[in-house]
Motif scaffolding. Structure first.
Motif, short mmCIF file in Angstrom:
data_model
loop_
_atom_site.label_atom_id
_atom_site.label_comp_id
_atom_site.label_asym_id
_atom_site.label_seq_id
_atom_site.Cartn_x
_atom_site.Cartn_y
_atom_site.Cartn_z
N CYS A 1 -24.77 53.46 -21.18
CA CYS A 1 -24.46 52.17 -20.56
C CYS A 1 -25.71 51.66 -19.84
O CYS A 1 -26.28 52.37 -19.03
N GLU B 1 -19.67 49.47 -17.99
CA GLU B 1 -19.29 50.88 -17.91
C GLU B 1 -17.87 51.14 -18.41
O GLU B 1 -17.65 52.14 -19.13
N ALA C 1 -24.51 56.36 -17.59
CA ALA C 1 -24.54 54.97 -17.13
C ALA C 1 -25.65 54.79 -16.10
O ALA C 1 -25.95 55.69 -15.31
#
Length: 267
Positions: free
Chosen positions: A41, A47, A64
């Protein structure tokens, strides 16, 4: 004889290039021996979508962060939020983060601030930091060295295509270098030499899909299945057969991404 298993340590399955095709993309990867994938991400508001892909497909894990090219336009994330996101059982890395002065040098100060936040989150969680570095070797080497001296963390230099100096700094800090399709391009002989000089136990393989497809797919959409093609070039670089290189780099992935290695499908 069973298919050698390889890992795509960095891809972007949430990108529009793959819309509506996730099941087919994952199936083709598994058929090619790519039995695990980490989808990354790059904007925090995405996310939930990235997490949903990892929750849907057993071979897919996720990480992420805020991509350095987005740092100038995204709000800075708090360390505590990254730490909270890392509580998910399939969240296995912090980032990607880093420095990119190729197109976005005007946001260099903001990128560095964001990088420091992600490094602290990597320290607190014990998860590996995922670094993007482009045209920023000196600042990247300095920040990683200073931060590591202030408190250790683990790290992979994703899609490594920087100079030998940054490679040496990263390796001296105990970090890993990830080999993408760039390393398979015919004109990348200098990059292959940098990889060949690195310890084999610090090498990972990735696609960065949908970007940077290796030959014979160069210029087309990349996908996790093609990690096997880059790995075949990597095997040549290190003088190994493909099965041996796949096994070694998969073991490296398990060591660095220990949370992914320990994950078990809920019963």
């Amino acid at each position: 004889m069973p298919q050698p298993q390889i890992v795509d340590s960095h891809c972007h399955l949430d990108f529009p290039d793959f819309d509506g095709e996730h099941a087919e993309i994952v199936a083709r990867a598994v058929e090619a021996g790519v039995t695990r994938m980490v989808t990354i991400c790059t904007r925090l508001h995405n996310e939930p979508q990235v997490r949903a892909i990892a929750e849907t497909f057993d071979p897919v894990f996720y990480a992420a962060g805020i991509h350095p090219m987005r740092a100038g336009e995204e709000p800075l994330i708090a360390v505590d939020r990254l730490v909270a996101l890392a509580g998910h059982p399939k969240f296995v890395g912090i980032g990607e983060t880093g420095l990119d002065y190729h197109y976005t040098a005007d946001s260099a100060a903001r990128q560095q601030e964001s990088l420091h936040i992600h490094i602290e989150a990597a320290r607190r969680t014990g998860l590996p930091l995922i670094i993007h570095a482009r045209d920023a070797d000196d600042d990247m080497a300095r920040i990683l060295s200073e931060e590591h001296a202030a408190g250790a963390f683990s790290c992979v230099m994703h899609c490594f295509s920087s100079g030998a100096g940054l490679a040496r700094t990263a390796l001296d800090l105990g970090f890993y270098l990830s080999m993408s399709g760039i390393a398979a391009f015919p004109r990348s002989s200098e990059l292959r030499e940098i990889f060949a000089a690195a310890p084999l136990d610090r090498i990972l393989v990735e696609t960065d899909a949908p970007y940077l497809a290796p030959p014979p797919h160069r210029g087309k959409r990349n996908e996790p299945a093609y990690a096997a093609l880059t790995a075949r070039v990597g095997a040549e670089v290190f003088g190994l057969d493909y099965a041996g290189f796949a096994a070694r780099t998969s073991a490296n992935f398990d060591r660095l991404f220990a949370k992914a290695a320990a994950w078990e499908k809920p019963r």
